[in-house]
Design an enzyme around this catalytic site. Structure first.
Site, PDB file in Angstrom:
ATOM      1  N   HIS A  60       0.921  -1.148   0.000  1.00 51.84           N
ATOM      2  CA  HIS A  60       0.000   0.000   0.000  1.00 51.84           C
ATOM      3  C   HIS A  60       0.952   1.186   0.000  1.00 51.84           C
ATOM      4  O   HIS A  60       1.414   1.617   1.073  1.00 51.84           O
ATOM      5  CB  HIS A  60      -0.871   0.049   1.257  1.00 51.84           C
ATOM      6  CG  HIS A  60      -1.596  -1.218   1.557  1.00 51.84           C
ATOM      7  ND1 HIS A  60      -2.686  -1.631   0.831  1.00 51.84           N
ATOM      8  CD2 HIS A  60      -1.394  -2.167   2.496  1.00 51.84           C
ATOM      9  CE1 HIS A  60      -3.122  -2.787   1.333  1.00 51.84           C
ATOM     10  NE2 HIS A  60      -2.355  -3.124   2.332  1.00 51.84           N
ATOM     11  N   GLN A  63       1.022   4.193   2.496  1.00 46.79           N
ATOM     12  CA  GLN A  63       1.291   3.983   3.929  1.00 46.79           C
ATOM     13  C   GLN A  63       2.755   4.234   4.289  1.00 46.79           C
ATOM     14  O   GLN A  63       3.093   4.369   5.466  1.00 46.79           O
ATOM     15  CB  GLN A  63       0.833   2.583   4.354  1.00 46.79           C
ATOM     16  CG  GLN A  63      -0.683   2.438   4.293  1.00 46.79           C
ATOM     17  CD  GLN A  63      -1.178   1.066   4.716  1.00 46.79           C
ATOM     18  OE1 GLN A  63      -0.421   0.250   5.218  1.00 46.79           O
ATOM     19  NE2 GLN A  63      -2.463   0.814   4.494  1.00 46.79           N
ATOM     20  N   ARG A  86      -4.637   1.567  12.670  1.00 44.70           N
ATOM     21  CA  ARG A  86      -5.512   1.867  11.531  1.00 44.70           C
ATOM     22  C   ARG A  86      -6.161   3.237  11.670  1.00 44.70           C
ATOM     23  O   ARG A  86      -6.415   3.912  10.676  1.00 44.70           O
ATOM     24  CB  ARG A  86      -6.581   0.767  11.425  1.00 44.70           C
ATOM     25  CG  ARG A  86      -7.291   0.752  10.087  1.00 44.70           C
ATOM     26  CD  ARG A  86      -8.264  -0.389  10.005  1.00 44.70           C
ATOM     27  NE  ARG A  86      -9.440  -0.146  10.832  1.00 44.70           N
ATOM     28  CZ  ARG A  86     -10.640  -0.675  10.603  1.00 44.70           C
ATOM     29  NH1 ARG A  86     -10.819  -1.511   9.601  1.00 44.70           N
ATOM     30  NH2 ARG A  86     -11.660  -0.416  11.388  1.00 44.70           N
ATOM     31  N   TYR A 125      -6.568   0.761  -2.546  1.00 46.80           N
ATOM     32  CA  TYR A 125      -7.968   0.907  -2.119  1.00 46.80           C
ATOM     33  C   TYR A 125      -8.448   2.341  -1.915  1.00 46.80           C
ATOM     34  O   TYR A 125      -9.617   2.559  -1.642  1.00 46.80           O
ATOM     35  CB  TYR A 125      -8.256   0.064  -0.870  1.00 46.80           C
ATOM     36  CG  TYR A 125      -7.423   0.354   0.359  1.00 46.80           C
ATOM     37  CD1 TYR A 125      -7.799   1.338   1.259  1.00 46.80           C
ATOM     38  CD2 TYR A 125      -6.271  -0.370   0.624  1.00 46.80           C
ATOM     39  CE1 TYR A 125      -7.051   1.592   2.402  1.00 46.80           C
ATOM     40  CE2 TYR A 125      -5.514  -0.131   1.760  1.00 46.80           C
ATOM     41  CZ  TYR A 125      -5.902   0.853   2.644  1.00 46.80           C
ATOM     42  OH  TYR A 125      -5.161   1.101   3.761  1.00 46.80           O
ATOM     43  N   HIS A 210     -10.731  -6.855  -0.522  1.00 45.65           N
ATOM     44  CA  HIS A 210     -10.020  -6.332   0.646  1.00 45.65           C
ATOM     45  C   HIS A 210      -9.835  -7.398   1.716  1.00 45.65           C
ATOM     46  O   HIS A 210      -8.735  -7.633   2.204  1.00 45.65           O
ATOM     47  CB  HIS A 210     -10.709  -5.097   1.248  1.00 45.65           C
ATOM     48  CG  HIS A 210      -9.946  -4.571   2.419  1.00 45.65           C
ATOM     49  ND1 HIS A 210     -10.119  -5.046   3.699  1.00 45.65           N
ATOM     50  CD2 HIS A 210      -8.948  -3.661   2.489  1.00 45.65           C
ATOM     51  CE1 HIS A 210      -9.259  -4.436   4.520  1.00 45.65           C
ATOM     52  NE2 HIS A 210      -8.543  -3.592   3.800  1.00 45.65           N
ATOM     53  N   ARG A 213     -13.960  -9.508   5.793  1.00 48.25           N
ATOM     54  CA  ARG A 213     -14.667  -8.552   6.644  1.00 48.25           C
ATOM     55  C   ARG A 213     -15.330  -7.474   5.791  1.00 48.25           C
ATOM     56  O   ARG A 213     -16.402  -6.979   6.116  1.00 48.25           O
ATOM     57  CB  ARG A 213     -13.705  -7.878   7.630  1.00 48.25           C
ATOM     58  CG  ARG A 213     -13.023  -8.829   8.601  1.00 48.25           C
ATOM     59  CD  ARG A 213     -12.083  -8.098   9.532  1.00 48.25           C
ATOM     60  NE  ARG A 213     -12.806  -7.083  10.286  1.00 48.25           N
ATOM     61  CZ  ARG A 213     -12.811  -5.790  10.020  1.00 48.25           C
ATOM     62  NH1 ARG A 213     -12.096  -5.310   9.009  1.00 48.25           N
ATOM     63  NH2 ARG A 213     -13.497  -4.964  10.754  1.00 48.25           N
ATOM     64  N   HIS A 239      -6.546  -9.946   1.649  1.00 45.77           N
ATOM     65  CA  HIS A 239      -6.017  -9.928   3.022  1.00 45.77           C
ATOM     66  C   HIS A 239      -6.732 -11.025   3.796  1.00 45.77           C
ATOM     67  O   HIS A 239      -7.971 -11.044   3.821  1.00 45.77           O
ATOM     68  CB  HIS A 239      -6.411  -8.628   3.729  1.00 45.77           C
ATOM     69  CG  HIS A 239      -5.651  -7.410   3.360  1.00 45.77           C
ATOM     70  ND1 HIS A 239      -6.254  -6.188   3.227  1.00 45.77           N
ATOM     71  CD2 HIS A 239      -4.327  -7.202   3.150  1.00 45.77           C
ATOM     72  CE1 HIS A 239      -5.342  -5.268   2.948  1.00 45.77           C
ATOM     73  NE2 HIS A 239      -4.168  -5.856   2.890  1.00 45.77           N
ATOM     74  N   GLU A 242      -4.878 -12.040   9.215  1.00 50.26           N
ATOM     75  CA  GLU A 242      -3.727 -11.283   9.709  1.00 50.26           C
ATOM     76  C   GLU A 242      -3.694 -11.261  11.240  1.00 50.26           C
ATOM     77  O   GLU A 242      -2.634 -11.300  11.833  1.00 50.26           O
ATOM     78  CB  GLU A 242      -3.760  -9.845   9.166  1.00 50.26           C
ATOM     79  CG  GLU A 242      -2.570  -9.008   9.655  1.00 50.26           C
ATOM     80  CD  GLU A 242      -2.474  -7.627   9.056  1.00 50.26           C
ATOM     81  OE1 GLU A 242      -3.395  -7.233   8.306  1.00 50.26           O
ATOM     82  OE2 GLU A 242      -1.471  -6.941   9.325  1.00 50.26           O
ATOM     83  N   HIS A 276      -0.809 -12.177   4.143  1.00 48.75           N
ATOM     84  CA  HIS A 276      -0.558 -12.433   5.574  1.00 48.75           C
ATOM     85  C   HIS A 276      -0.705 -13.924   5.906  1.00 48.75           C
ATOM     86  O   HIS A 276       0.285 -14.578   6.161  1.00 48.75           O
ATOM     87  CB  HIS A 276      -1.427 -11.590   6.518  1.00 48.75           C
ATOM     88  CG  HIS A 276      -1.311 -10.116   6.264  1.00 48.75           C
ATOM     89  ND1 HIS A 276      -0.106  -9.454   6.361  1.00 48.75           N
ATOM     90  CD2 HIS A 276      -2.222  -9.178   5.888  1.00 48.75           C
ATOM     91  CE1 HIS A 276      -0.293  -8.176   6.071  1.00 48.75           C
ATOM     92  NE2 HIS A 276      -1.556  -7.986   5.771  1.00 48.75           N
ATOM     93  N   ASP A 327       4.163  -4.251   2.240  1.00 53.34           N
ATOM     94  CA  ASP A 327       2.912  -3.802   2.847  1.00 53.34           C
ATOM     95  C   ASP A 327       2.916  -2.324   3.252  1.00 53.34           C
ATOM     96  O   ASP A 327       2.743  -1.445   2.414  1.00 53.34           O
ATOM     97  CB  ASP A 327       2.618  -4.736   4.038  1.00 53.34           C
ATOM     98  CG  ASP A 327       1.188  -4.632   4.540  1.00 53.34           C
ATOM     99  OD1 ASP A 327       0.449  -3.800   4.035  1.00 53.34           O
ATOM    100  OD2 ASP A 327       0.809  -5.395   5.450  1.00 53.34           O
TER     101      ASP A 327
END
Ligand SMILES: [Zn+2]
Length: 464
Positions: A60, A63, A86, A125, A210, A213, A239, A242, A276, A327
């Protein structure tokens, strides 16, 4: 007209050629590899160790801006993990402009090249404006990533992310509105991005869900059916598992642990990258390894988040494919990521050489070589970029390690990868070629200064 490069020591599957001769053709593809000097002579001669460029299977890019900015606690804090981190990441998302997105990506892509990576899978994303309205060009943020990859020369597998919910059965939060698509809009974005390949032959476009969830079972199935109709070879990233929190949420909401749910409900195969896969039980390890899916381990990010240990020896022994991703970019170094993966597990298990197994004829089995070669294959499988080995037909992604760097002084082919990955910290990457083009020469990139300036300006805006 093809071009011949002589490399003092050239990495080959299962060994080395010293020297090795690479014949490169139009389009940046390797035409032939030989240990014999061609009659027509050579166009370029390089000292040192030539190894394939690695594909980084999870990024990402934005990040990177948070690295070093969340390493403190405040008095009111009662827990500190991925979920608290997060919140800081979402505050960054709230401020992020398309210009920032491109500037940060250019810096992190440059860093990857300088550490010997020649490709990246970008799990992307942040699609829309703040509040969730699309940009005038709905692919604006994706195009910024493509521009950053073009500018640096890094191979890109762009993985636009489907994101629909804030958790199982939960609406999205305000910040998450920037991430959300319906399945139909998402498939339209994939089609738009695939059209970018007409003038960008090295761009790959895959699919990312993603997580279980954020994407409901019916959406998972609809998206996969839609992709199947567009591109049956597309890489599929998700993902998964994780944290123990995520495993519990999926188990409660969907009735099975996440990887088990995927095995039972959509089926896994070699197109899949399970990003992960930290918390797997024995049945998930056996099922995922047998499926041919790649486990996308992100060692330093997982360590920084306190996620837990990947079941490295168990998964490797089960024949599972794996590769590494950087990541959140607490690290962009091939060597450091592989080192923390191996030595972290040594600390955990109280033993040395955790994945090397005895050779049937008693030959030495080198952990550095084994880690590097496995991550190369896994990275290529997850990215589909066509590199990953210096053999005929592959993309010419060549990384030259400097024999005069401190970590490699005195080493020969037998131990050079152990020295790079497990034997020191100085970065020995001297020159980097992607698809037949030199992008790093003598440790530098022609755009380096401008990219650093762009990053500094973005950081000043983001953290004013
Ligand atoms: Zn991720």
């Amino acid at each position: 007209m093809s071009k011949i490069i002589e490399v003092e020591h050239l990495h080959q599957p299962g060994g080395w050629l010293s020297p090795g001769y690479l014949e490169l053709g139009e389009g940046g593809v390797i035409l032939s590899v030989s240990g014999t000097r061609p009659d027509r002579g050579v166009d370029e001669r390089l000292s040192g160790f030539g190894v394939p460029g690695l594909s980084n299977l999870h990024s990402h890019a934005f990040q990177r801006a948070l690295a070093g900015r969340t390493e403190f606690i405040t008095g009111a804090l009662t827990e500190d993990n991925l979920w608290t981190w997060r919140k800081a990441m979402y505050r960054l998302v709230d401020r992020l402009t398309p210009e920032d997105y491109e500037a940060v990506a250019a810096l992190v892509y440059l860093e990857m090249l300088q550490f010997g990576m020649t490709g990246v899978c970008e799990f992307h994303y942040v699609h829309h404006r703040k509040g969730g309205a699309p940009h005038d060009n709905p692919a604006e943020m994706s195009d910024r990533l493509i521009a950053a990859a073009d500018r640096t020369g890094l191979g890109l597998t762009l993985l636009p992310v489907l994101y629909a919910h804030g958790g199982i059965g939960k609406p999205v939060e305000e910040t998450q509105r920037r991430f959300v698509h319906s399945v139909d809009d998402y498939l339209r974005l994939i089609e738009t991005l695939r059209s970018r390949r007409a003038d960008n032959p090295h761009l790959q476009v895959g699919v990312a869900l993603h997580s279980l969830r954020a994407v409901a079972p019916d959406e998972v199935k609809a998206a996969l059916a839609g992709i199947e109709a567009i591109d049956r070879e597309a890489r599929l990233h998700i993902h998964v598992s994780e944290t123990t929190h995520e495993v519990r949420e999926v188990e409660a909401g969907l009735g099975a642990r996440p990887i088990q749910w995927l095995l039972d409900n959509v089926g896994l195969d070699p197109r899949w990258c399970l990003v992960h896969a930290t918390h797997m039980d024995a049945s998930e390890i056996a099922g995922a390894a047998a499926s041919g899916a790649v486990a996308g381990i992100c060692p330093l990010t997982e360590a920084t988040m306190g996620d837990g240990f990947f079941a490295l020896p168990e998964y490797h022994d089960a024949g599972g494919a794996w590769g590494i991703g950087t990541d959140s970019h607490y690290c962009t170094s091939t060597a450091e990521e592989l080192r923390i993966l191996e030595v972290g597990k040594r600390l955990h298990l109280n033993r040395r050489n955790v994945i090397a197994r005895p050779h049937p004829e008693g030959a030495a089995v080198h952990s550095g070589r084994l880690l590097f070669d496995t991550a190369l294959e896994g990275g290529e499988q997850a990215s589909g970029q066509g590199g990953g080995a210096l053999v005929a037909g592959r993309r010419a992604d060549l990384v030259i390690l400097d024999p005069d760097s401190h970590v490699l002084l005195g080493h020969g082919p037998q131990t050079v990868l152990d020295a790079w990955i497990l034997g020191g910290t100085q970065n020995p990457v001297r020159d980097v070629m992607v698809a037949g083009q030199w992008v790093i020469r003598d440790r530098h990139h022609p755009e380096e200064r401008a990219i650093r300036d762009g990053w500094k300006q973005a950081a000043a805006r983001l953290f004013a």
